[in-house]
Design a protein around this motif. Sequence first.
Motif, PDB file in Angstrom:
ATOM      1  N   TYR A 201       0.789  -1.229   0.000  1.00 17.45           N
ATOM      2  CA  TYR A 201       0.000   0.000   0.000  1.00 17.45           C
ATOM      3  C   TYR A 201       0.823   1.283   0.000  1.00 17.45           C
ATOM      4  O   TYR A 201       0.293   2.373   0.195  1.00 17.45           O
ATOM      5  N   ASP A 202       2.110   1.168  -0.234  1.00 20.89           N
ATOM      6  CA  ASP A 202       2.964   2.334  -0.489  1.00 20.89           C
ATOM      7  C   ASP A 202       2.825   3.422   0.565  1.00 20.89           C
ATOM      8  O   ASP A 202       2.691   4.603   0.268  1.00 20.89           O
ATOM      9  N   GLY A 203       2.845   3.015   1.833  1.00 23.75           N
ATOM     10  CA  GLY A 203       2.877   3.994   2.912  1.00 23.75           C
ATOM     11  C   GLY A 203       1.560   4.648   3.254  1.00 23.75           C
ATOM     12  O   GLY A 203       1.536   5.594   4.056  1.00 23.75           O
ATOM     13  N   LEU A 204       0.450   4.176   2.682  1.00 24.44           N
ATOM     14  CA  LEU A 204      -0.845   4.763   3.006  1.00 24.44           C
ATOM     15  C   LEU A 204      -1.269   4.362   4.419  1.00 24.44           C
ATOM     16  O   LEU A 204      -1.059   3.221   4.846  1.00 24.44           O
ATOM     17  N   LYS A 205      -1.877   5.295   5.134  1.00 30.14           N
ATOM     18  CA  LYS A 205      -2.490   4.982   6.413  1.00 30.14           C
ATOM     19  C   LYS A 205      -3.882   4.430   6.118  1.00 30.14           C
ATOM     20  O   LYS A 205      -4.706   5.125   5.515  1.00 30.14           O
ATOM     21  N   LEU A 206      -4.144   3.192   6.525  1.00 32.38           N
ATOM     22  CA  LEU A 206      -5.326   2.481   6.049  1.00 32.38           C
ATOM     23  C   LEU A 206      -6.230   2.006   7.177  1.00 32.38           C
ATOM     24  O   LEU A 206      -5.771   1.650   8.266  1.00 32.38           O
ATOM     25  N   LYS A 207      -7.513   1.954   6.864  1.00 33.02           N
ATOM     26  CA  LYS A 207      -8.511   1.249   7.659  1.00 33.02           C
ATOM     27  C   LYS A 207      -9.243   0.326   6.695  1.00 33.02           C
ATOM     28  O   LYS A 207      -9.835   0.784   5.712  1.00 33.02           O
ATOM     29  N   HIS A 208      -9.208  -0.971   6.950  1.00 33.94           N
ATOM     30  CA  HIS A 208      -9.847  -1.926   6.058  1.00 33.94           C
ATOM     31  C   HIS A 208     -11.275  -2.211   6.528  1.00 33.94           C
ATOM     32  O   HIS A 208     -11.492  -2.677   7.647  1.00 33.94           O
ATOM     33  N   ILE A 209     -12.223  -1.933   5.659  1.00 33.03           N
ATOM     34  CA  ILE A 209     -13.629  -2.221   5.916  1.00 33.03           C
ATOM     35  C   ILE A 209     -14.140  -3.049   4.733  1.00 33.03           C
ATOM     36  O   ILE A 209     -13.920  -2.673   3.576  1.00 33.03           O
ATOM     37  N   PRO A 210     -14.818  -4.167   4.972  1.00 32.76           N
ATOM     38  CA  PRO A 210     -15.152  -5.117   3.895  1.00 32.76           C
ATOM     39  C   PRO A 210     -16.355  -4.701   3.040  1.00 32.76           C
ATOM     40  O   PRO A 210     -17.459  -5.249   3.170  1.00 32.76           O
ATOM     41  N   PHE A 211     -16.154  -3.752   2.140  1.00 31.54           N
ATOM     42  CA  PHE A 211     -17.208  -3.367   1.208  1.00 31.54           C
ATOM     43  C   PHE A 211     -17.478  -4.509   0.220  1.00 31.54           C
ATOM     44  O   PHE A 211     -16.548  -5.128  -0.297  1.00 31.54           O
ATOM     45  N   GLU A 212     -18.752  -4.772  -0.057  1.00 28.45           N
ATOM     46  CA  GLU A 212     -19.139  -5.707  -1.110  1.00 28.45           C
ATOM     47  C   GLU A 212     -19.428  -4.909  -2.373  1.00 28.45           C
ATOM     48  O   GLU A 212     -20.198  -3.951  -2.340  1.00 28.45           O
ATOM     49  N   ARG A 213     -18.831  -5.319  -3.493  1.00 25.79           N
ATOM     50  CA  ARG A 213     -19.042  -4.587  -4.738  1.00 25.79           C
ATOM     51  C   ARG A 213     -20.498  -4.691  -5.212  1.00 25.79           C
ATOM     52  O   ARG A 213     -21.097  -3.702  -5.615  1.00 25.79           O
TER      53      ARG A 213
ATOM     54  N   ILE B 118     -13.477  16.210   6.982  1.00 26.12           N
ATOM     55  CA  ILE B 118     -13.930  15.994   5.609  1.00 26.12           C
ATOM     56  C   ILE B 118     -13.924  14.497   5.329  1.00 26.12           C
ATOM     57  O   ILE B 118     -12.974  13.796   5.689  1.00 26.12           O
ATOM     58  N   ILE B 119     -14.980  14.005   4.671  1.00 21.39           N
ATOM     59  CA  ILE B 119     -14.919  12.665   4.107  1.00 21.39           C
ATOM     60  C   ILE B 119     -15.091  12.786   2.594  1.00 21.39           C
ATOM     61  O   ILE B 119     -15.848  13.625   2.100  1.00 21.39           O
ATOM     62  N   PHE B 120     -14.343  11.963   1.884  1.00 22.52           N
ATOM     63  CA  PHE B 120     -14.347  11.976   0.413  1.00 22.52           C
ATOM     64  C   PHE B 120     -14.452  10.512  -0.020  1.00 22.52           C
ATOM     65  O   PHE B 120     -13.485   9.758   0.081  1.00 22.52           O
ATOM     66  N   PHE B 121     -15.646  10.103  -0.462  1.00 17.60           N
ATOM     67  CA  PHE B 121     -15.866   8.715  -0.836  1.00 17.60           C
ATOM     68  C   PHE B 121     -16.210   8.614  -2.318  1.00 17.60           C
ATOM     69  O   PHE B 121     -16.962   9.440  -2.855  1.00 17.60           O
ATOM     70  N   SER B 122     -15.657   7.589  -2.955  1.00 16.39           N
ATOM     71  CA  SER B 122     -15.920   7.357  -4.372  1.00 16.39           C
ATOM     72  C   SER B 122     -16.127   5.873  -4.609  1.00 16.39           C
ATOM     73  O   SER B 122     -15.888   5.048  -3.718  1.00 16.39           O
ATOM     74  N   THR B 123     -16.526   5.537  -5.819  1.00 12.77           N
ATOM     75  CA  THR B 123     -16.984   4.213  -6.267  1.00 12.77           C
ATOM     76  C   THR B 123     -18.362   3.943  -5.643  1.00 12.77           C
ATOM     77  O   THR B 123     -18.641   4.389  -4.524  1.00 12.77           O
ATOM     78  N   PRO B 124     -19.252   3.230  -6.351  1.00 12.34           N
ATOM     79  CA  PRO B 124     -20.663   3.180  -5.956  1.00 12.34           C
ATOM     80  C   PRO B 124     -20.939   2.701  -4.531  1.00 12.34           C
ATOM     81  O   PRO B 124     -21.641   3.371  -3.769  1.00 12.34           O
ATOM     82  N   LYS B 125     -20.406   1.547  -4.144  1.00 13.76           N
ATOM     83  CA  LYS B 125     -20.754   1.010  -2.828  1.00 13.76           C
ATOM     84  C   LYS B 125     -20.135   1.844  -1.708  1.00 13.76           C
ATOM     85  O   LYS B 125     -20.816   2.212  -0.744  1.00 13.76           O
ATOM     86  N   ALA B 126     -18.857   2.148  -1.808  1.00 14.30           N
ATOM     87  CA  ALA B 126     -18.212   2.976  -0.785  1.00 14.30           C
ATOM     88  C   ALA B 126     -18.847   4.362  -0.746  1.00 14.30           C
ATOM     89  O   ALA B 126     -19.015   4.945   0.329  1.00 14.30           O
TER      90      ALA B 126
END
Length: 389
Positions: free
Chosen positions: A44-56, A81-89
């Motif tokens: 993940y190239d140094g990204l600070k991540l939180k994994h949440i199991p989105f279903e496509r 601020i929240i910035f969400f993209s892609t349909p399910k997320a």
Amino acid sequence: MQKKLIHGVTSSMSALFLHEQVHFIEKNGYQVEVVCNNDPERQYDGLKLKHIPFEREISPYRDVTTLYSLYKYLKAEDPDIIFFSTPKAGLLGMVAGYLNGTDTRIYAQWGLRLETVTGLKKVILQTTEKLTCKLSTHTVIISDSLEEEMVRRNLVDQEKVVRLGKGSVNGIDLERFRPEAVEQQRLMQMKADLGIEPDDVIIGYMGRITKDKGTNELVEAFTELSYKYRNIKLLLVGDIEDGDPILPENVEIIQGHERIIHCDYTNEPEYYYSMMDVFAFPTYREGFGTVSIEAQAMQVPVVGFNSTGVKDTIVHDQTGLIVWTNDTAGLKEGLEDMIRHPLKRGEMGENARKFVEEHFDRELIQQKVLDFYNTLGASDDTDPEYQKA
């Protein structure tokens, strides 16, 4: 004090696609965390991540469970601020952000799936899309034609719409996507391995091989042209997918035609663009056609359908050709024009590179994203410049 930004996408692949933008925003005073599915094999190239199991796909029980997890996460983090993209997320992010009381909720519309579905699924997608836009405070739409389609379908209020530059999710790396960056000896060896001769005219395609992407029409148009022009070859780069499949007879043609070269997904698309004389882009819907501007950055003219997100990437008769009829016959005509006129292809390729440099440089797009975030203050009003930036 640093503002906290949560950037959410459905898949880990999408997260990686945005890592440069995330790091740029971090360097300019923001605390950024990315929410996405987990892929333990991915770096993940140094990204600070939180994994949440989105279903496509639609999955009521799992979606409710995911929504609750996302709500608890946002409640604990309390982002500015929240910035969400892609349909399910996007949907779950806007609902969770609204329930959590997050002041600035940005939904990024990257492509309208409902354009090419029918029946109950279309009704569901239309309803959820409208709800997502309704719960957002800003809706970033990545192309003019996508905005037109969303407004026409009454999915979004016009006053919420934000455009960052001329479009695209993140622009492209113009240092990587330039003809001079390709190592010529290696390119020559790759061509030899694929059976590409110096006199061949290569029609190229990059992307998922599915019905929606117009691959049926491309295979059919090429097959007809191959009887007339013995020096043309079709280079397909991408996986044949079971979801939204192309016709079985066209799969057989791809696998059996002596002048169709099929390569799997690649992490080095610039080398394959360098083999192409013209790029075919007959997709029926896009948010914005990134592969089109990548090809043009490599001085390859594009022949694409007159469809959402595609027509924004082509200047007709200057950087490529728009197929107004969106069918096999029109695609065949456009490709034949390119085959027959090499000087025209060369001029269009030069124009295409200039077009991409002017509008889609990644550094330019990233700066526009940062400038937009910097306009978001306590009043949460969007600077008029970014309504149509």
